[in-house]
Enzyme design. Structure first.
Site, PDB file in Angstrom:
ATOM      1  N   SER A  22       0.770  -1.092  -0.153  1.00 21.05           N
ATOM      2  CA  SER A  22       0.087   0.038  -0.046  1.00 21.05           C
ATOM      3  C   SER A  22       0.637   1.144   0.004  1.00 21.05           C
ATOM      4  O   SER A  22       2.035   1.142   0.071  1.00 21.05           O
ATOM      5  CB  SER A  22      -0.970   0.012   1.258  1.00 21.05           C
ATOM      6  OG  SER A  22      -0.137  -0.080   2.395  1.00 21.05           O
ATOM      7  N   CYS A 389     -10.542  26.652  12.141  1.00 19.77           N
ATOM      8  CA  CYS A 389     -11.653  25.819  13.059  1.00 19.77           C
ATOM      9  C   CYS A 389     -11.410  25.738  14.468  1.00 19.77           C
ATOM     10  O   CYS A 389     -11.603  27.020  15.014  1.00 19.77           O
ATOM     11  CB  CYS A 389     -11.806  24.513  12.174  1.00 19.77           C
ATOM     12  SG  CYS A 389     -13.443  24.260  12.351  1.00 19.77           S
ATOM     13  N   HIS A 515     -12.611  25.734   6.703  1.00 15.11           N
ATOM     14  CA  HIS A 515     -11.541  25.271   6.439  1.00 15.11           C
ATOM     15  C   HIS A 515     -10.920  25.605   4.842  1.00 15.11           C
ATOM     16  O   HIS A 515     -11.506  24.919   3.852  1.00 15.11           O
ATOM     17  CB  HIS A 515     -11.563  23.483   6.413  1.00 15.11           C
ATOM     18  CG  HIS A 515     -11.739  22.816   7.595  1.00 15.11           C
ATOM     19  ND1 HIS A 515     -10.878  22.345   8.334  1.00 15.11           N
ATOM     20  CD2 HIS A 515     -12.948  22.746   8.371  1.00 15.11           C
ATOM     21  CE1 HIS A 515     -11.277  21.911   9.586  1.00 15.11           C
ATOM     22  NE2 HIS A 515     -12.470  22.115   9.544  1.00 15.11           N
ATOM     23  N   GLU A 517      -8.196  25.373   3.479  1.00 10.64           N
ATOM     24  CA  GLU A 517      -7.164  24.495   3.096  1.00 10.64           C
ATOM     25  C   GLU A 517      -7.778  23.373   1.926  1.00 10.64           C
ATOM     26  O   GLU A 517      -7.268  23.044   1.032  1.00 10.64           O
ATOM     27  CB  GLU A 517      -6.504  23.657   4.140  1.00 10.64           C
ATOM     28  CG  GLU A 517      -7.337  22.726   4.885  1.00 10.64           C
ATOM     29  CD  GLU A 517      -8.031  22.948   6.019  1.00 10.64           C
ATOM     30  OE1 GLU A 517      -8.350  24.152   6.207  1.00 10.64           O
ATOM     31  OE2 GLU A 517      -8.503  22.220   6.865  1.00 10.64           O
TER      32      GLU A 517
HETATM   33  N1  GLN Z   1     -14.301  20.650  17.441  1.00  8.34           N
HETATM   34  C1  GLN Z   1     -14.681  22.006  16.972  1.00  8.34           C
HETATM   35  C2  GLN Z   1     -16.177  21.891  16.514  1.00  8.34           C
HETATM   36  O1  GLN Z   1     -16.779  20.894  16.425  1.00  8.34           O
HETATM   37  C3  GLN Z   1     -13.787  22.371  15.795  1.00  8.34           C
HETATM   38  C4  GLN Z   1     -13.830  21.285  14.637  1.00  8.34           C
HETATM   39  C5  GLN Z   1     -12.864  21.450  13.558  1.00  8.34           C
HETATM   40  O2  GLN Z   1     -11.602  22.104  14.006  1.00  8.34           O
HETATM   41  N2  GLN Z   1     -12.943  20.948  12.564  1.00  8.34           N
HETATM   42  O3  GLN Z   1     -16.875  22.867  16.382  1.00  8.34           O
END
Ligand code: GLN
Length: 549
Positions: A22, A389, A515, A517
């Site tokens: 893999s 996030c 996000h 990214e």
């Molecule tokens: N744990 C946080 C939430 O649920 C941030 C989630 C994350 O960073 N993707 O809001």
């Protein structure tokens, strides 16, 4: 590139299987082939079939399976879809990632509805039919001339059997509209000073036992394959010598399309499926990107603070977005991974020498205080900061505790009894007891405030970004934060949710609930990453001049 026309497009199906071991890079080979076909003007999409029983990787620990990639339509998918998007610059969707769990769930639901009219439900034909249906779905959209389907796992695994059987059937049914590329390893034995073809022979034999003759064999190798080696593999595996493609180790995954171009992988594919190859690939922008990547005019170091830093793939899209942004700035970016649990006031020295701090997304309590400590350091020392996030939520908590003096401020994810729930669930989420149902997933609009650093980056007022979280900035505290200078500069207008915060008076301090990214590609590096790296470079140059003077 998608094609929409009233004419029916005849879709060619290319399967990419893997043998010997893999992690040989099927995803990169699939994405590179797709890139070459796209560069010749063909419309292409890529799909990943994953042989595990989970419905999707959303519930998988990053240690198990690396990052979970999120699509515009909110599907939680395999990280290879990230490569597909980064290479092709076309969004994928739920249809691009199918797991065994999802296949079985569909078949079992149909069985319960009585769709099979009393027949015994079996792997062949019911499971294989469902696999074939999912593969053809993308072709039936009439948008793609090529659907490349990457089969996860390694040939010979029990889990892969129904997928290989589905490939065998499609080959039989579709003839030259179908093609199989098999990726294998040609190991170098240092003691013997030789490359060895035997593992490749064995893995092709395994494929043959399952009724599939590969058309093209791509060989991962550390050393160049000699003519003799190619002939030997061709002879033992029933393919033309031109269909033995060398895939030598590369410094960057972004070089692989050019290596495949040299090896004529695209030509071999087009000849076999009888498609014209007169249009030559236009890879000018790709080559320009590589030129910038390989010839930087500066170097900086970014600290990536997260709790899964031991595993390279856990922050795949973030690392790649940094590569794109580095190339855009002609700046080599070294990423120093720092475990969030290792950051404390006592050893804050580990953050010295960093030109920017990126605090990663995440779930759960572990490492949270380290993230908060790192953010305090970035805020107080004018170090460029990007919080993604959970990283943004930690920035809000840090500011609440240390600037607004809200003692014990926290997210209710970490402390449900906090006196200051600055990050909290929305009211309507609180009523849902099943956590899976409360996640905000996929693309949402965000309005960016003009005259801010974030607007400088985007140069746009209305953007769409992808989400994967449950908790939100608690608007009860909005006025306090705004007054003290942590400004809500990006909002979801419809739901009145804070999407981006920016610190007034700091050179570059941005926290984002979504996000970015996931949307960064070679063709379009994400503007927030580009400006974060730009700010880190400015910081680094300022630090150097302080040291020199
Ligand atoms: N744990 C946080 C939430 O649920 C941030 C989630 C994350 O960073 N993707 O809001």
């Amino acid at each position: 590139m998608e094609k929409k026309s009233s004419q029916l497009i005849s879709t060619k199906y290319i399967f990419v299987t893997g043998g010997v071991a893999s992690s040989l890079g099927k995803g990169i080979i699939s994405a590179s082939l797709a890139k070459l076909l796209q560069a010749r003007g063909y419309s292409v999409t890529i799909q990943k079939l994953d042989p595990y029983i989970n419905i999707d990787p959303g519930t998988l620990n990053p240690y198990e399976h690396g990052e979970c990639f999120v699509t515009n339509d909110g599907a939680e998918t395999d990280l290879d879809l990230g490569h597909y998007e980064r290479f092709l610059n076309i969004p994928t969707s739920q249809a691009n990632n199918v797991t065994t769990g999802r296949i079985y769930q569909t078949v079992i639901d149909r069985e319960r509805r009585g769709d099979f009219l009393g027949a015994t439900v079996q792997v062949i034909p019911h499971i294989t039919d469902e696999i074939k249906r999912r593969i053809k779905l993308l072709g039936q959209t009439n948008k793609y001339e090529f659907v490349i389907t990457e089969i996860g796992g390694t040939v010979g695994d029990i889990e892969s059997l129904p997928y290989i059987e589905a490939v065998r059937q499609m080959r039989w049914e579709m003839g030259t509209d179908c093609l199989v590329v098999h990726l294998t390893l040609v190991p170098y034995l240092a003691a013997a000073g030789e490359l060895k073809t035997k593992p490749t022979q064995h893995s092709v034999k395994t494929l043959l036992e399952q009724g599939v003759q590969p058309d093209i064999i791509v060989c991962r190798t550390e050393k160049h394959l000699s003519e003799g080696m190619r002939n030997k593999i061709a002879l033992f595996c029933n393919v033309n010598p031109t269909a033995v493609i060398e895939s030598i180790d590369a410094d960057s995954i972004y070089e692989v399309p050019l290596l495949m171009l040299d090896e004529k992988l695209d030509v071999e594919v087009l000849e076999k499926v009888k498609m014209p190859k007169d249009r030559l690939p236009d890879l000018q922008r790709w080559e320009e990107f590589l030129e910038r990547l390989k010839n930087p005019t500066g170097e900086i170091t970014i600290g990536l603070i997260g709790k899964y830093v031991e595993l390279k793939d856990a922050y795949k899209s973030i690392n790649e977005a940094i590569v794109h942004a580095g190339a855009a700035n002609r700046c080599k970016v070294k990423v120093r991974s720092i475990h969030s649990e290792s950051v404390t006031d006592e050893n804050i020295d580990i953050l010295h020498g960093l030109d920017g701090l990126l605090v990663a997304p995440g779930f759960g309590h572990r490492g949270i205080e380290g993230k908060i400590t790192a953010i305090k350091y970035a805020r107080e020392n004018n170090v460029p900061f990007l919080g993604i996030c959970l990283g943004m939520q930690c920035a809000v908590i840090e500011f609440g505790r240390n600037v607004l003096h809200l003692k014990g401020a926290h997210s209710t994810e970490m402390n449900p009894d906090t006196p200051h729930p600055v990050i909290d669930l929305m009211e309507d989420q609180k009523e849902v007891s099943n956590k899976g149902g409360t996640m905000r997933l996929g693309s949402y609009p965000c309005k960016v405030q003009k005259g801010t650093k974030v607007f400088d980056a985007y140069q746009l007022e209305n953007v769409e970004e992808r989400h994967r979280h449950r908790f939100e900035f608690n608007n009860k505290y909005l006025a306090k934060y705004t007054d003290a200078g942590l400004l809500p500069v990006g909002m979801n207008i419809k739901n009145n949710l804070v999407e981006i915060v920016e610190l007034k008076g700091h050179p570059w301090f941005v926290g984002i609930q979504f996000h970015p990214e996931y949307k960064s590609t070679v063709a379009e590096p994400h503007p927030l990453f580009v400006d974060f790296i730009k700010a880190a470079r400015v910081y680094s140059e300022a630090m150097l001049s302080v040291i020199e003077s």
